[in-house]
Design a protein around this motif. Structure first.
Motif, mmCIF file in Angstrom:
data_model
loop_
_atom_site.group_PDB
_atom_site.id
_atom_site.type_symbol
_atom_site.label_atom_id
_atom_site.label_comp_id
_atom_site.label_asym_id
_atom_site.label_seq_id
_atom_site.Cartn_x
_atom_site.Cartn_y
_atom_site.Cartn_z
ATOM 1 N N ILE A 34 2.813 8.749 6.452
ATOM 2 C CA ILE A 34 1.829 7.772 5.990
ATOM 3 C C ILE A 34 0.724 7.658 7.021
ATOM 4 C CG2 ILE A 34 1.424 5.360 5.445
ATOM 5 C CD1 ILE A 34 4.453 5.223 4.949
ATOM 6 N N GLU A 35 -0.492 7.859 6.572
ATOM 7 C CA GLU A 35 -1.580 7.759 7.534
ATOM 8 C C GLU A 35 -2.067 6.334 7.633
ATOM 9 O OE1 GLU A 35 -4.502 10.680 7.654
ATOM 10 O OE2 GLU A 35 -3.236 12.246 6.768
ATOM 11 N N GLY A 36 -2.412 5.959 8.827
ATOM 12 C CA GLY A 36 -2.969 4.636 9.050
ATOM 13 C C GLY A 36 -1.967 3.550 8.723
ATOM 14 N N GLU A 50 0.980 4.251 -2.750
ATOM 15 C CA GLU A 50 0.597 5.609 -2.392
ATOM 16 C C GLU A 50 1.720 6.627 -2.517
ATOM 17 O OE1 GLU A 50 -1.209 5.902 1.440
ATOM 18 O OE2 GLU A 50 -2.857 4.546 0.914
ATOM 19 N N VAL A 97 8.118 11.216 4.054
ATOM 20 C CA VAL A 97 6.709 11.334 3.714
ATOM 21 C C VAL A 97 5.942 10.667 4.845
ATOM 22 C CG1 VAL A 97 4.893 10.603 2.135
ATOM 23 C CG2 VAL A 97 7.079 11.357 1.234
ATOM 24 N N VAL A 152 8.033 7.379 6.009
ATOM 25 C CA VAL A 152 8.981 6.674 5.131
ATOM 26 C C VAL A 152 10.096 7.657 4.858
ATOM 27 C CG1 VAL A 152 9.098 5.122 3.180
ATOM 28 C CG2 VAL A 152 6.961 6.330 3.667
ATOM 29 N N PHE A 155 7.474 5.308 -3.249
ATOM 30 C CA PHE A 155 8.759 4.895 -2.692
ATOM 31 C C PHE A 155 9.000 3.417 -2.986
ATOM 32 C CE2 PHE A 155 10.857 7.671 0.590
ATOM 33 C CZ PHE A 155 10.166 8.833 0.308
ATOM 34 N N HIS A 158 2.973 7.031 10.315
ATOM 35 C CA HIS A 158 4.361 6.595 10.247
ATOM 36 C C HIS A 158 5.075 7.437 9.209
ATOM 37 C CE1 HIS A 158 3.516 3.153 12.741
ATOM 38 N NE2 HIS A 158 2.463 2.880 12.003
ATOM 39 N N ARG A 168 0.838 -1.194 0.000
ATOM 40 C CA ARG A 168 0.000 0.000 0.000
ATOM 41 C C ARG A 168 0.877 1.249 0.000
ATOM 42 N NH1 ARG A 168 -2.611 2.009 5.036
ATOM 43 N NH2 ARG A 168 -1.758 3.998 4.363
#
Lengths: 151, 151
Positions: free
Chosen positions: B106-108, A121, B104, B95, A124, B93, A117
């Motif tokens: 990250i949601e959820g 999104e 970047v 990345v 990366f 989180h 995922r």
DNA sequence: ACTCTAAATGAAAAACTTTTTCATTTAGAT
DNA sequence: ATCTAAATGAAAAAGTTTTTCATTTAGAGT
């Protein structure tokens, strides 16, 4: 029964041309015996039980080697604490008990659906991850409001 | 277009009774503008562009507040670097790009299958986790061996 | 078992990081 | 414009990590 984790560490140390000194043995043994990750100073204090005139510098130096050989891994907790725990080689993670701070090593982990995922999104290419889990260990869970403070 | 992340931080700061000072604004803006997590000293240096007589102490103090309000999050990389990045509230989180260190958010995240396995194997009741991802960002991937060093 | 030497050690000093203290300044409520 | 608690920067203190160096030790060679 599998070989004690400290044996592996010692073997690796030797394999890489490091001497097995009393100081190093004390550090490794202390880490191996500790149920929870040890901050550098605690490690120092406890290791002195095995090698009374161990110096703090040596603890730094030994950790540096162990770290370079991936024999030890830093464990960060969500709150403050930050310490080291011995780790078997390969990709593993640790779960730390919130209450008593004991650690358990977890081998392998499959979070690929999530990684997929993220890849989609963000674009990366994911090359690695670091995951730490926090929880309540079985022991602390049963002895509900019991004791269970580590050293 | 959603509101800039720094606005949210400022709003929260006010909501909790903190004054919006030049120094704090400089720190927040610097974090917001930075594509990568900033170590405390870099944050200090860069923030001085916005508030020339900012003191290092104030950076520590501001980070402490931002951290307590969960507006900033420490980002550890597998290798050495350790810095702070602004974060939206809730469970997110980061990345981080290995090459250019850009982050970047990250949601959820859904790693429950893995958490279930850990629960079964260890008996721990998992209460939280900390996950950090490392990879190569789209930008660095295309400009293959190109530049892309951050400040 | 003894000798030898590079590697490792501990103590002290140096370098660096973080926290505390305190007199001065500033945000923002009145 | 005034006032005051909160925030600030500079300096000092406390704490952490690294460097330096003379001494000790592991363990290979004999």
């Amino acid at each position: 029964m599998t070989a004690p984790i400290q044996d592996f560490a010692v073997e690796q140390l030797r394999k890489h041309g490091y001497k097995l000194t009393q100081a190093r043995w004390a550090v490794i043994l202390t880490l191996a015996e500790s149920p929870s990750p040890l901050a550098i100073n605690d490690l120092y204090q406890q290791a002195r039980a095995h090698a009374p005139d161990l110096g703090l510098v040596t603890v730094y130096r030994t950790l540096e080697i162990l770290d370079s050989l991936k024999l030890v891994r830093p464990v960060h907790l969500m709150e403050d604490y930050h310490g080291y725990a011995l780790a078997t080689p390969g990709h593993t993670h640790h779960v730390v008990c919130q209450r008593c701070k004991s650690v358990v090593e977890i081998e392998g982990c499959d979070i690929s659906p999530f990684l997929d995922r993220v890849r989609e999104e963000t674009g990366f290419h994911i090359t690695g991850h670091w995951l730490e889990l926090e929880g309540i260990c079985p022991n602390c869970r049963t002895k509900d409001s019991g004791r269970a403070e580590p050293a």
